[in-house]
Design an enzyme around this catalytic site. Structure first.
Site, PDB file in Angstrom:
ATOM      1  N   LYS A 150    -119.957   6.530 -55.266  1.00 50.29           N
ATOM      2  CA  LYS A 150    -119.769   7.211 -56.553  1.00 50.29           C
ATOM      3  C   LYS A 150    -121.133   7.511 -57.196  1.00 50.29           C
ATOM      4  O   LYS A 150    -121.875   8.305 -56.666  1.00 50.29           O
ATOM      5  CB  LYS A 150    -118.861   6.362 -57.436  1.00 50.29           C
ATOM      6  CG  LYS A 150    -117.640   5.778 -56.695  1.00 50.29           C
ATOM      7  CD  LYS A 150    -116.652   6.823 -56.206  1.00 50.29           C
ATOM      8  CE  LYS A 150    -115.610   6.277 -55.235  1.00 50.29           C
ATOM      9  NZ  LYS A 150    -114.838   5.124 -55.668  1.00 50.29           N
ATOM     10  N   ASP A 166    -116.694  -5.337 -60.885  1.00 46.69           N
ATOM     11  CA  ASP A 166    -116.821  -4.036 -60.228  1.00 46.69           C
ATOM     12  C   ASP A 166    -117.520  -3.114 -61.228  1.00 46.69           C
ATOM     13  O   ASP A 166    -116.944  -2.708 -62.237  1.00 46.69           O
ATOM     14  CB  ASP A 166    -115.436  -3.495 -59.835  1.00 46.69           C
ATOM     15  CG  ASP A 166    -115.524  -2.197 -59.022  1.00 46.69           C
ATOM     16  OD1 ASP A 166    -116.506  -1.450 -59.214  1.00 46.69           O
ATOM     17  OD2 ASP A 166    -114.615  -1.929 -58.215  1.00 46.69           O
ATOM     18  N   ARG A 195    -127.210  -3.668 -36.448  1.00 49.15           N
ATOM     19  CA  ARG A 195    -126.100  -4.203 -37.248  1.00 49.15           C
ATOM     20  C   ARG A 195    -126.646  -5.272 -38.188  1.00 49.15           C
ATOM     21  O   ARG A 195    -126.229  -5.397 -39.332  1.00 49.15           O
ATOM     22  CB  ARG A 195    -124.979  -4.764 -36.359  1.00 49.15           C
ATOM     23  CG  ARG A 195    -123.902  -5.426 -37.195  1.00 49.15           C
ATOM     24  CD  ARG A 195    -122.575  -5.745 -36.503  1.00 49.15           C
ATOM     25  NE  ARG A 195    -122.610  -5.876 -35.075  1.00 49.15           N
ATOM     26  CZ  ARG A 195    -123.085  -6.951 -34.412  1.00 49.15           C
ATOM     27  NH1 ARG A 195    -123.561  -7.990 -35.079  1.00 49.15           N
ATOM     28  NH2 ARG A 195    -123.086  -6.966 -33.106  1.00 49.15           N
ATOM     29  N   TYR A 233    -108.884  -0.035 -59.533  1.00 57.65           N
ATOM     30  CA  TYR A 233    -108.965   0.943 -58.449  1.00 57.65           C
ATOM     31  C   TYR A 233    -107.830   0.672 -57.447  1.00 57.65           C
ATOM     32  O   TYR A 233    -107.637  -0.472 -57.017  1.00 57.65           O
ATOM     33  CB  TYR A 233    -110.335   0.827 -57.771  1.00 57.65           C
ATOM     34  CG  TYR A 233    -110.487   1.743 -56.594  1.00 57.65           C
ATOM     35  CD1 TYR A 233    -110.599   3.111 -56.773  1.00 57.65           C
ATOM     36  CD2 TYR A 233    -110.509   1.253 -55.302  1.00 57.65           C
ATOM     37  CE1 TYR A 233    -110.722   3.971 -55.699  1.00 57.65           C
ATOM     38  CE2 TYR A 233    -110.626   2.094 -54.209  1.00 57.65           C
ATOM     39  CZ  TYR A 233    -110.737   3.453 -54.417  1.00 57.65           C
ATOM     40  OH  TYR A 233    -110.854   4.299 -53.353  1.00 57.65           O
TER      41      TYR A 233
HETATM   42  C1  LIG Z   1    -114.079   4.119 -55.051  1.00 62.53           C
HETATM   43  C2  LIG Z   1    -113.987   2.790 -55.674  1.00 62.53           C
HETATM   44  C3  LIG Z   1    -113.923   1.630 -54.890  1.00 62.53           C
HETATM   45  C4  LIG Z   1    -113.852   1.674 -53.378  1.00 62.53           C
HETATM   46  O1  LIG Z   1    -115.018   2.186 -52.819  1.00 62.53           O
HETATM   47  P1  LIG Z   1    -115.088   3.023 -51.437  1.00 62.53           P
HETATM   48  O2  LIG Z   1    -116.522   3.355 -51.320  1.00 62.53           O
HETATM   49  O3  LIG Z   1    -114.200   4.217 -51.608  1.00 62.53           O
HETATM   50  O4  LIG Z   1    -114.585   2.116 -50.371  1.00 62.53           O
HETATM   51  C5  LIG Z   1    -113.895   0.414 -55.551  1.00 62.53           C
HETATM   52  N1  LIG Z   1    -113.912   0.337 -56.892  1.00 62.53           N
HETATM   53  C6  LIG Z   1    -113.964   1.435 -57.683  1.00 62.53           C
HETATM   54  C7  LIG Z   1    -113.974   1.287 -59.163  1.00 62.53           C
HETATM   55  C8  LIG Z   1    -114.008   2.698 -57.101  1.00 62.53           C
HETATM   56  O5  LIG Z   1    -114.016   3.788 -57.876  1.00 62.53           O
END
Ligand SMILES: *Cc1c(COP(=O)(O)O)cnc(C)c1O
Length: 381
Positions: free
Chosen positions: A195, A170, A46, A98
């Protein structure tokens, strides 16, 4: 080191034990100690795992950051960053966002004592007017999800710092290859590595990159204390994905440019949101702060009700109807019903997330095939 070299080599050294060129996947929860407290830097997985260490090193190098910290998902990373704040603190957030980020803020951290205002972060004057004495963080998504708005990172960093506020970006849609927020003055970068960093729709993961030692230490403490860590196999998959990140982003952008130009001239399409189109309200800003406009497009089709889309979905052969984005394969999403359903309808409509809004994650297939697929489906509307 230039980008294509960096992507291939970041974080990966031949294994000192065997010479293995690829980072081994260390499937172990614990590590033998020579004597109590005497070990090789690894005690329990962890806290540390060598595959994760390699990935975290790579993540930091990609963003040009001192620190890279991996989490079990993008939202686990978001959760950790928000835990840097204290009850009573106020956060300004991009209005177009998001859906899961909106949900964790409104339904987890608001009851916990943080306060949020969702504002138009494309305009620094609007942000400045919303700053309060207790504002401690400015959280922006650029390009934003799903409407691809661009917020000016350098200007917002200056504004935030003048008020002693941290700027969080982000960077999921852009990736470190297309946009370098820390270089433009941001304090913390967050990613859903699910992503484009992973890039193959086979893993869920999050990442935080930053330069500040104190915040990094606190985030590492939270990573271990809360325990939302990714497993070694997932770390290996993202390490592998990163090697082709610049190649993929070039192709995603090239395909998305062609598709957005096709959509912009289609009679059944009323609006196209893509930062690479000269008609995009922040086309010039996108050109300034992004290397390429990326692989995400949203567009609005002319329909009377959601029912009108029934044959459109059925016709698609290459685009898969699915949530998520950033993989090599093309996906299509219906934000009002799928990814952004957690935002109340009145707020959704006010933002422009209408029933006819569709979002594309353009893959790396042949652009002509993708255009033909959409063309055929639009004819069925
Ligand atoms: C998918 C996404 C998230 C969240 O991420 P997860 O891996 O699904 O928890 C946050 N910000 C953006 C812009 C995203 O596309």
């Amino acid at each position: 080191m230039k980008w294509h070299t960096l992507a291939v080599h970041a974080g990966t050294e031949p294994d000192p034990l065997t010479g293995a060129v690829m980072t081994p996947v260390y499937f172990t929860s614990t590590y033998a100690q020579e004597a109590p407290g005497v070990h090789k830097g690894y005690e329990y997985s962890r806290t540390h795992n060598p595959t994760r260490t390699a990935l975290e090193t790579a993540l930091a190098q990609l963003e040009g950051a001192k620190h890279g910290i991996a989490f079990a998902s993008g939202l686990a990373a978001t959760d950790a960053i928000l835990r840097l704040l204290n009850p009573g603190d106020h956060v300004l957030v991009s209005r177009d966002l998001y859906g899961g980020t909106y949900r964790i803020m409104r339904r987890v951290f608001e009851p916990w004592g943080l306060k949020f205002d969702f504002v138009d972060t494309t305009d620094p004057a609007v942000v400045e007017a919303a700053i309060r004495p207790e504002t401690k963080m400015l959280w922006i998504e650029t390009p934003s999800n799903p409407l691809l708005y661009i917020s000016p990172i350098a200007a917002l960093a200056d504004l935030a710092h003048a008020h002693g506020i941290r700027l969080v970006v982000d960077n999921t849609f852009a990736t470190p290859y297309l946009q370098a927020p820390l270089e433009m003055g941001a304090d913390i970068v967050v990613h859903s590595a699910t992503k484009y960093l992973g890039g193959h729709s086979d893993v869920v993961m999050g990442a935080v990159m930053l330069n500040d030692d104190e915040d990094a230490q606190r985030l590492r403490f939270i990573q271990n204390a809360v325990g939302a860590v990714p497993g070694p196999m997932d770390c290996f998959l993202v390490l592998r994905g990163i090697k082709t990140l610049p190649l993929r982003m070039q192709k995603h952008s090239e395909n998305a440019q062609k598709i957005s130009e096709f959509l912009a001239t289609h009679p059944k399409v009323s609006k196209v949101y893509y930062p690479g189109l000269v008609t995009h309200p922040q086309y010039l800003l996108a050109k300034q702060q992004m290397r390429l406009p990326g692989g995400m497009i949203s567009f609005e089709v002319k329909i009377n009700s959601i029912e009108d889309l029934k044959n459109f979905w059925k016709s698609l052969q290459i685009f898969t109807l699915a949530e998520s984005l950033g993989g090599v394969e093309s996906l299509i999403n219906h934000p009002a019903v799928m990814t952004h359903a957690s935002i109340p309808e009145t707020e959704r409509l006010a933002l422009g997330i209408t029933p006819g809004l569709l979002r594309l994650s353009v893959g790396i297939e042949d652009a002509d095939d993708l255009v033909s697929d959409l063309k055929a489906a639009l004819q069925r509307l």
